[in-house]
Design a protein around this motif. Structure first.
Motif, short mmCIF file in Angstrom:
data_model
loop_
_atom_site.label_atom_id
_atom_site.label_comp_id
_atom_site.label_asym_id
_atom_site.label_seq_id
_atom_site.Cartn_x
_atom_site.Cartn_y
_atom_site.Cartn_z
N SER A 134 -9.63 6.95 0.49
CA SER A 134 -9.87 5.57 0.99
C SER A 134 -10.30 4.56 -0.33
O SER A 134 -10.48 5.01 -1.26
CB SER A 134 -11.08 5.35 1.91
N CYS B 122 -6.38 6.68 4.12
CA CYS B 122 -4.94 7.42 4.13
C CYS B 122 -5.34 8.82 4.43
O CYS B 122 -6.25 9.42 3.86
CB CYS B 122 -4.12 7.19 3.19
N LEU C 247 0.99 -1.07 -0.07
CA LEU C 247 0.26 -0.01 0.08
C LEU C 247 1.00 1.31 -0.03
O LEU C 247 1.89 1.43 0.78
CB LEU C 247 -0.81 0.05 1.20
N LEU D 141 -6.18 0.85 8.65
CA LEU D 141 -6.76 -0.59 8.01
C LEU D 141 -7.91 -1.06 8.78
O LEU D 141 -7.57 -1.66 9.90
CB LEU D 141 -5.50 -1.34 7.85
N PHE E 164 -8.99 0.47 3.56
CA PHE E 164 -7.75 1.36 3.76
C PHE E 164 -8.20 2.75 3.49
O PHE E 164 -8.56 3.08 2.55
CB PHE E 164 -6.82 0.72 3.17
#
Length: 281
Positions: free
Chosen positions: A218, A206, A151, A168, A204
């Motif tokens: 995401s 960020c 990732l 996560l 996920f």
């Protein structure tokens, strides 16, 4: 001229004052925008600017000469550092300094000095900000059938140095962001990478942030590689027939061009008739 010499002597000592002696006001501005630095001093109409010496300077470093952002002496513009040329103006009533096309390098401590008895001095700190781009997430699956994925989250063109966090399935990711500053603009690019074994579908997210700013992105990462369905049987037949026809037409066209160079009317006429019949089918 005596007062101006006094100013030069005083300027040599202003940088040595500790920031705690004079209370500083923080002013914020965006890169590319306009910064407003108030001096907090008003000139009365019966006492015009030409009776004052006004200096706006930026602290560079201990033992170094401060940069003059703008100055007035006897009502006229005086010294100015080249980096502020055509970027600074001043309100001639309240002596507020305006800095246009703000850069990261403009950040720092500024002092408004007024040579008038008594001497007036005010310090401000200009904080410069630039919004980062929305994070970009890249997912690299090492191989179909493998659970290992990488990732990568990146964000560009911001300031000051931000915090980059990852979640996560709502659990914090432990990673170490790496940031790089542009040599000219000093704007920052930041990236983080993390490897993970995907044993289930995961969500996920960020986020890049600094006080007063936050941007997130995401994505959902499936456990298995995406399944690519093969084309249907009838589509394959249609494609094959189309390719075959295209090959035959190209071959006939090539033969016709070759034989057209032969000076034989009957042969050329016969070939043209055959081609026309095939193309009409």
């Amino acid at each position: 001229m005596g007062d101006q010499n006094h100013w030069m002597q005083y300027a040599g000592h202003t940088s040595s004052h500790k920031s705690g002696v004079v209370q500083m006001t923080e002013v914020k501005a965006k890169v590319g925008g306009v910064a407003k630095l108030p001096c907090g001093y008003n000139i009365h109409s019966d006492n015009p600017l030409k009776r004052y010496g006004v200096y706006w300077q930026k602290f560079v470093g201990k033992g170094q000469t401060d940069q003059v952002a703008l100055s007035y002496w006897e009502g006229k513009k005086d010294k100015i550092d080249p980096i502020y040329q055509n970027r600074t103006t001043m309100d001639q009533r309240n002596l507020t300094l305006w800095i246009s096309s703000v850069k990261v390098s403009d950040e720092g401590k500024y002092t408004c000095l007024i040579l008038k008895d008594p001497l007036y001095r005010r310090e401000l700190y200009l904080s410069v900000e630039a919004d980062f781009s929305n994070p970009i997430i890249n997912v690299t699956r090492h191989a179909c059938g493998s659970a290992l994925v990488t990732l990568r989250c990146s964000s560009y063109g911001g300031y000051p140095k931000p915090n980059m966090s990852g979640l996560l399935n709502n659990k914090e990711v432990e990673w170490t962001p790496h940031s790089v500053s542009d040599n000219q603009t000093e704007l920052i690019n930041i990236t983080s990478e993390w490897e993970h074994n995907v044993t289930e579908d995961i969500f996920f997210q960020c986020t890049v942030s600094y006080p007063g700013f936050s941007a997130s992105a995401s994505c959902t990462i499936p456990k298995e590689c995406p399944v690519v369905k093969p084309p249907s049987h009838w589509i394959m037949i249609a494609v094959s027939v189309s390719l075959a026809c295209a090959v035959v037409v190209a071959a006939l066209a090539n033969i016709q061009r070759t034989l057209s160079n032969i000076k034989h009317p009957s042969l050329s006429k016969l070939l043209g008739t055959v081609s026309d019949q095939f193309l009409s089918v």
